[in-house]
Structures are given as structure tokens and as C-alpha cells.
Design an enzyme around this catalytic site. Structure first.
Site, short mmCIF file in Angstrom:
data_model
loop_
_atom_site.label_atom_id
_atom_site.label_comp_id
_atom_site.label_asym_id
_atom_site.label_seq_id
_atom_site.Cartn_x
_atom_site.Cartn_y
_atom_site.Cartn_z
N SER A 50 -40.46 21.13 -98.70
CA SER A 50 -39.43 21.29 -98.14
C SER A 50 -37.68 21.40 -99.51
CB SER A 50 -38.36 21.48 -97.08
OG SER A 50 -38.35 20.69 -96.79
N LYS B 148 -31.53 20.58 -90.50
CA LYS B 148 -31.34 20.33 -91.14
C LYS B 148 -29.10 20.84 -91.53
CE LYS B 148 -35.10 21.02 -93.27
NZ LYS B 148 -36.48 21.77 -94.18
#
Length: 783
Positions: free
Chosen positions: A679, A722
Site C-alpha cells: 500500500s 489509516k
């Protein structure tokens, strides 16, 4: 020679005893046929009767094959009638007889017999045996009856009949029936004396051993030894009174439980087979206790016992909301199952897997589900389990064999439809003893678990009505076939606001109660509670927060005990005194970042984190250096980013020679923490583009997404964690892959309103959003 004339007299079968010629014996006669035989003998002038020993004392109506052939003719000297039709008689043995035939045509047995004279042989052997016998007899009597030893020894020595002495000793020491019968049947005096000599020698050994044991153990007899002796005595008393001993009572209790138990047909047959085997085993046999334990376990299992489900959806929602804050998806799933059961009671139970970081309430949620459904709850941990037999049990051929933990949990639950929580399924081990994950394939398959067979029980047990819930922190270690059998429900970390609400509703009241505090003695201000959450905990769950609150409560109790305060108000200023210096400094975004630095977002097991990726050019070098404990996937992302920039250098305004002639160093703080995953692809591409172009990236923008060699931005996981990490750091602008737009619904409404989101399909869109001064050439932008 033996007398060949035959006579007929009434016959009296004896149990466990023999009458020798020349001796007297009191008898209690109770059997109807025996009473009539005695009465027939008493009607004659001689009052003679034949006494014959039974081979098996359990036989109540003996026939000729049940009796020995050699017996004793006796004369009834005294007789009296006692209560309940019993006759008490005293008989004198006259001579040995051989019973030729028994006649049971009358109401009692009649014996056709001939006399068997006593042996008359003599000689030196008989004399020597007689002397040795008197010696042994004196020693044996001294051990058995020391108080009357001298008198009995003198009486034996004064007798001139060695055979009479042998008969007397046999009756005094109560030899067992077979030995007494062998002595009665002896053909010569020498044979009889040898027999009684051997019997007495064995008896002396037993008496000496008993005396040795008694003298050794008299002062140091343990509790177990005393219990054993008392049980032996109790068993003997019970047998004399005609009562059942302990083992028989236990077996009858098992039978009673079996009659009441609603076992399936297969289990009934197995119980009957094992019970029949158990009843034949002596209580001291090793298999007796093994089999009894097996049957008890079989009866303890809830074969067809079910608890009634509480199908009130409003009640279930109230219970779930009272125990847990948030977790909307899981609560909805449980209410869906309730509504299905309401319409179809025979519906298969789902197999759920709660996946999430530690401390978010996965285990306690299982208890709340059981409470909402009105079912029993059992839990056991799979963490560190290596042996497949722990789940399936051991075969009964092994010493100490026992059932597996699944059936033990079912027995504890006492119902066939409990909620069974298998904790930490992602931490199963595997070694030479087997693979527990493979054993779970059957357990967690609704099509197979209706006939689950434990190695110990070895019977089909229905697990199809059990509501299985498993928990895991990560899915990487769970085999794919096992994952396919479970319905995954993810639990994300809690936001700061959610933690504040949970602390107010659950954690603070719980810890205050544990410490014995009241609201008048301890109060958390909103700013104080937020200070605890920000400065002393950094996790997705709540465990550290609960420990911090518990520590505050303990400190307050100490202050109250020392009368330093009457009430403590927890404020940001008082936290240092209560909890010490802040453990975690607040994450703040960098106000400015130089070229070569970009802001990324990472997922960790304790929640989300902000990740700054730094890069630098080293002249006269070649290739790439990567530091910061990056895993293989993350290193590959860096190489993909460089290759993408190099292949599109002209469009991005990058000098290819700059890439070719300089070594690029990429570092991801903090260096002590291992990192991996795809990611960070867009973040690395942005950092290296900024480095090669010399243009800084925006410091107020964080990003996450996997990048491909052709510039596509692929979806990632952990969006909620996140985004919350970015918000904690003061970053309000986040770039996400277009495919992750759907994941925003997991975020609380106030977070979605505060944040600014940009969704992208290609890396060029990311660069345009993050590096404002970058002029991208012929590449087509999707924005």
C-alpha cells in the site's frame, strides 16, 4: 478295601464349608429342600444325614453335577428352629462316603452312597510328617491365636491320630473349600499329611507377611492405606449383610442415568455393549475404571438437550447495545440470524470469524451474543495448539486417554446448541503430532459437523446446531480451506471519539467499581480523558486505555487513604502525577517537507499510522539502497516506482541521466519497526518523483494505494484505521484508490465530514494532486 454295599440317606448340600470325620460343625439350614432333608433325617432313629459340598456356592438348587462326589456321613446331635423357618443344627462327622447317585424325586435330595473308610497306613514317613506337622501347627497357631497357642499345641500333641490332627487343623485355619475337599479325598494318611503340611506352610507365610505389614505400617499408615483397609472391611460387611457393594451401586446408578438419558440409537447400542463388558470385569481390573469413565462421559454429553432460543429481536438488540458500543455490522448479522431462526428453527447455525486488532472486543462479543440468544457460552483458546488430538481426543487404547476439547466444551455447556468461541484461530501451530487446522475443517463445515467423531468417544455427535465463532488478529496464517468455511466479519479499530464514549459508558464505571470508588471521589474531565487516550495509549483496541484508567483509580484510592484529597479531578495537568510522563507524543504532520519526502498511511495490528517516506540522491552511485526494515513486498514497490518514473521520465520532466548516474537511498522511519505490504506504492512513487524533479510534495496530504508498473492504483485494506491515523496527526486531505470509495461507510459520520477525500485510478492523478508545480506531459489524466 472300600465297602461296596450301597445305602440311601437324606443329603444336605453345604456352601463354602466341609465337615471332616470326627469333628462337630454347627449349621444354619434355610433352603426349603435342605430343611426337609434335615426333617427327614430327624424322623429316623439314627438321625443320619449325608453332607456334600457344592462346587459353586451361588447355585440355589444344586443337582448332582453341582456337588462333589465325596462327602461325609454325619449324625445330627442337636436341632432347634429359629425365626423365618430356619433350622439350627449341630452335626458330628462319622465317616467318609462316596455318593453314587442323587435322587431329587422327593421334596429333598436323597443320596445313594457307599462308605469310604479312613486310610490306616502308617510307617516312618507318617511319623515324620506328623512331627513336622505339629511343629508347623505350633508356629501357625502362635501367629494366628497367640493368646491360646500353648493350650491348642498341647491338645494336638496329646492326640494319637495324625489324620484327626490334620482334619482339626484344616477346620481351625479355615482353608478354602477346594483345599479342604482335596484333604477329605486323600487316599492315604501320608497324602493327607503332605497336603495339610503344604497348606499350613503357605498359611504361615501369609500370617508372617501380615504381621510384618501390620508392625511396619502401624505408626505410619497413610490416609490412603487406612481408606483401603476400611473399604475392604466395608465390602466384607456389606457382603455379610447381603447389601450391594460400592461398585455395584455405581453400576446401577449408571444404568438409571442411561434409562433417563435420551441417547441416539448408535450411542445406546455402544452403551449396552460397554456396560455388559463392565459388569463382567472385576473392580480391580485396569479396564474397569477406563470403561466406567468412558460411560460416564457418554452420559454427560448433551445428546438431545437444547436450550430455547430467545427470539425477541428487540431484546437482543438491547443486550448487544448495552454490552458493546458501535460494531453495527456484527450486531446486524446476529439479528439477521435471529430473524431466520424465528421463521425456520431448523436453520443451520452460521460459522463466524471476527477479524480485528487486539482489544476491540472480539472475545467479549461472543459472550454478548450468547446472552442475547439465551444460549450457553463456552470458550477455549486455539493459540499455540500443536496436537490434533487436543481437538479430536485420544483413542482409548492410550493410558490417560481423554476426549478432545470440543466435546469437553459441549459437556460443560450442557446443551447441544451453545455459542462456542474458538479464540485465536490464527495462532494454531503444526508439528509432527498433526495439524489442528486440518481437524477444524470438519468441525467448521455445516455439511460435515452433524456427524463429528471424536477419537475418544468414537460415536457420531451432532455439532450442526452449535453457533461457532472464531477470532483472529490476521488472516495470513489461516489456511485457505479453513477460511472458506467461515464468514469473515472485520472489526476495525476505534476512533478517538469512540474510545471516549466507550470509556465513559463501560471502562470508567468498571474500574471505579473494582477500586471501590464513587463518582463523588473520582471524576474524569473531557480534556483529561482525551489526554489519557492520546498520550498514554496508541492502539486500535482498548486494553491499554483500560489499564491506564485502572492505574488512575488505584492512585486515587491511595490519595484518599492517605487523606490527601477528598475528590480527585482528572485533568490534562494532573495526568503527569497520576500516570507519569506521556508515553506517546502526539502525531503532528510536518508543516513543510523537502523534495524527496511524501506522507503515506500504514495499517498496523494496533491500528493505523502515518508513514513518512524519505529519499535522497547520492552522486556517482548506481541502483537503490533501502533502509527502515522493509519487507520484500515493500522493496518491490520501491523498484516498481523507480521503473515507472524512469519509463515515463520525459512526461514527468525528469532527466533520465539523473536516474542512471545517481544512487537513490530510500528510508522509512522508524527504523526499528518492521514494515511490509504494497500500500506504500503511491507514496514511494510520489517521494521519488519529488526527488528527481526537485519539487516538494504537499505536507497536508496523505496517501495510500498499491501502484503497478503501468501506473494503475489498486485498492488496499485498512482504510478506516489509516484515515483515523491521518486525522490524529492533523492531516485532513487523504488520497485513496477509487475502488476503496465504498469503504468510507465504515467511518463515523463526523470523521467523513471533517476529512477531504480524493479518489484516483492512476498514479498521474496522485502526482497532480500532491505536487502542484509538476507539469505532466502527454500522459492522460483521469481527473
Amino acid at each position: 478295601m472300600a465297602n461296596t454295599d450301597f445305602n440311601v440317606l437324606p443329603a444336605l448340600p453345604l456352601k463354602n464349608t466341609i465337615l471332616f470325620p470326627g469333628l462337630m460343625l454347627p449349621l444354619s439350614v434355610g433352603r426349603e429342600s435342605s430343611v426337609k432333608a434335615v426333617e427327614a433325617a430327624l424322623k429316623t432313629e439314627e438321625k443320619e444325614i449325608i453332607l456334600i459340598a457344592q462346587r459353586d456356592p451361588q447355585v440355589e438348587v444344586p443337582q448332582q453335577d453341582d456337588l462333589y462326589t465325596i462327602g461325609t456321613k454325619a449324625v445330627i446331635r442337636k436341632s432347634s428352629r429359629s425365626g423365618q423357618g430356619m433350622l439350627e443344627i449341630l452335626v458330628l462327622g462319622v465317616e467318609r462316603v462316596v455318593v453314587v447317585k442323587l435322587d431329587s424325586s422327593e421334596s429333598f435330595l436323597s443320596a445313594k452312597f457307599r462308605t469310604l473308610p479312613l486310610p490306616e497306613d502308617g510307617g516312618s514317613e507318617v511319623e515324620a510328617l506328623s512331627g513336622a506337622l505339629l511343629e508347623l501347627a505350633g508356629k501357625a497357631i502362635g501367629l494366628a491365636q497367640p493368646q491360646s497357642a500353648n493350650e491348642l499345641t498341647r491338645m494336638l500333641a496329646s492326640s494319637n491320630d495324625p489324620l484327626g490332627v490334620a482334619y482339626l487343623l484344616a477346620s481351625v485355619f479355615s482353608l478354602d473349600l477346594a483345599k479342604e475337599q482335596k484333604l477329605l479325598e486323600a487316599e492315604t494318611r501320608a497324602d493327607a499329611l503332605r497336603l495339610i503340611h503344604a497348606f499350613l506352610y503357605h498359611e504361615i507365610q501369609v500370617l508372617e507377611l501380615r504381621q510384618k505389614i501390620a508392625s511396619t505400617a502401624r505408626d505410619e499408615m497413610s490416609k490412603e492405606q487406612r481408606e483401603y483397609l476400611l473399604r475392604q472391611q466395608l465390602r466384607a460387611i456389606q457382603q455379610e449383610l447381603g447389601e450391594k457393594d460400592g461398585e455395584k451401586a455405581e453400576l446401577e446408578l449408571l444404568r438409571e442415568r442411561f434409562e433417563k438419558a435420551n441417547l441416539p440409537e448408535e450411542a445406546k447400542k455402544e452403551f449396552e455393549r460397554e456396560m455388559a463388558r463392565l459388569e463382567k470385569l472385576p473392580a480391580g481390573a485396569p479396564d474397569f475404571h477406563v470403561t466406567r469413565t468412558y460411560l460416564e462421559f457418554m452420559l454427560d454429553l448433551p445428546w438431545n438437550t437444547f436450550t430455547e432460543d430467545n427470539l425477541d429481536i428487540a431484546h437482543a438488540r438491547e443486550v448487544l447495545d448495552a454490552d458493546h458500543f458501535g460494531l453495527k455490522e456484527i450486531k446486524e448479522r446476529i439479528l439477521e440470524q435471529l430473524s431466520v431462526l424465528k421463521r425456520n428453527p431448523d436453520a443451520k447455525a452460521p460459522i463466524l470469524c471476527f477479524v480485528g486488532p487486539p482489544g476491540v472486543g472480539k472475545t467479549s462479543l461472543g459472550q454478548s451474543i450468547a446472552k442475547a440468544l439465551g444460549r450457553k457460552f463456552e470458550r477455549f483458546s486455539l493459540g499455540g495448539m500443536h496436537d490434533e488430538a487436543e481437538l479430536r481426543g485420544h483413542r482409548r487404547t492410550y493410558i490417560g486417554a481423554m476426549a478432545g476439547r470440543l466435546l469437553q466444551a459441549m459437556r460443560r455447556a450442557g446443551a447441544s446448541n451453545p455459542v462456542l468461541l474458538l479464540d485465536e484461530i490464527d495462532k494454531l501451530g503444526r508439528d509432527f503430532r498433526g495439524d489442528p487446522a486440518a481437524a477444524l475443517l470438519e468441525v467448521l463445515d455445516p455439511e460435515q459437523n452433524k456427524t463429528f467423531r471424536d477419537n475418544y468417544l468414537d460415536l457420531a455427535f451432532d455439532l450442526s446446531k452449535v453457533l461457532f465463532i472464531t477470532t483472529a488478529n490476521a488472516l495470513d496464517t489461516i489456511p485457505q480451506p479453513l477460511l472458506d468455511r467461515m464468514e469473515l466479519i472485520r472489526l476495525s479499530g476505534y476512533s478517538e471519539e469512540e474510545k471516549e464514549q466507550i470509556a465513559r459508558r463501560y471502562l470508567i464505571p468498571k474500574q471505579m467499581k473494582a477500586a471501590g470508588l464513587t463518582e463523588a471521589e473520582l471524576e474524569f474531565t473531557d480534556e483529561g480523558l482525551r489526554g489519557v487516550i492520546r498520550g498514554y495509549t496508541r492502539e486500535a483496541g482498548l486494553r491499554r486505555l483500560e489499564r491506564a484508567i485502572a492505574r488512575v483509580a488505584r492512585k486515587v484510592t491511595l490519595q484518599l487513604a492517605e487523606q490527601k484529597a477528598e475528590k480527585v479531578l482528572v485533568t490534562p495537568e494532573s495526568l503527569t502525577d497520576l500516570l507519569g510522563p506521556e508515553i506517546f507524543l502526539p502525531e503532528q504532520m510536518r508543516k513543510t517537507v523537502p523534495p524527496g519526502v511524501s506522507t503515506g498511511l500504514a495499517w498496523t495490528e494496533s491500528g493505523g499510522d502515518v508513514l513518512y517516506i524519505e529519499s535522497a540522491l547520492l552522486p556517482n552511485g548506481k541502483g537503490m539502497t533501502i533502509t527502515g526494515q522493509l519487507g520484500e513486498v515493500m522493496q518491490e514497490s520501491a523498484k516498481i516506482a523507480q521503473s515507472y518514473i524512469w519509463s515515463h521520465a520525459a512526461d514527468l520532466g525528469v532527466d533520465p541521466e539523473k536516474i542512471k548516474d545517481n544512487l537513490v537511498h530510500i528510508h522509512v522511519p522508524a527504523g526499528a519497526i518492521p514494515k511490509d505490504g504494497p500500500s506504500a506504492g503511491v507514496t514511494m512513487t510520489t517521494a521519488m518523483t519529488s526527488l528527481y524533479t526537485g519539487l516538494p510534495a504537499r505536507s497536508d496530504t496523505a496517501m495510500t494505494g498499491e501502484v503497478t508498473l503501468t501506473g494503475l492504483v489498486l485498492p488496499i485494506g485498512g482504510v478506516k484505521e489509516k484515515v483515523l491515523a491521518a486525522r490524529r496527526s492533523g492531516i485532513r486531505r487523504v488520497i485513496l484508490p477509487q475502488a476503496n470509495k465504498k469503504d468510507l461507510r465504515e467511518l463515523p459520520d463526523h470523521v467523513r465530514q471533517e476529512m477531504q477525500f480524493h479518489f484516483v485510478d492512476r498514479v498521474e492523478e496522485v502526482l497532480a494532486l500532491v505536487i502542484p508545480d509538476l507539469r505532466i506531459g502527454s500522459l492522460a489524466l483521469a481527473s
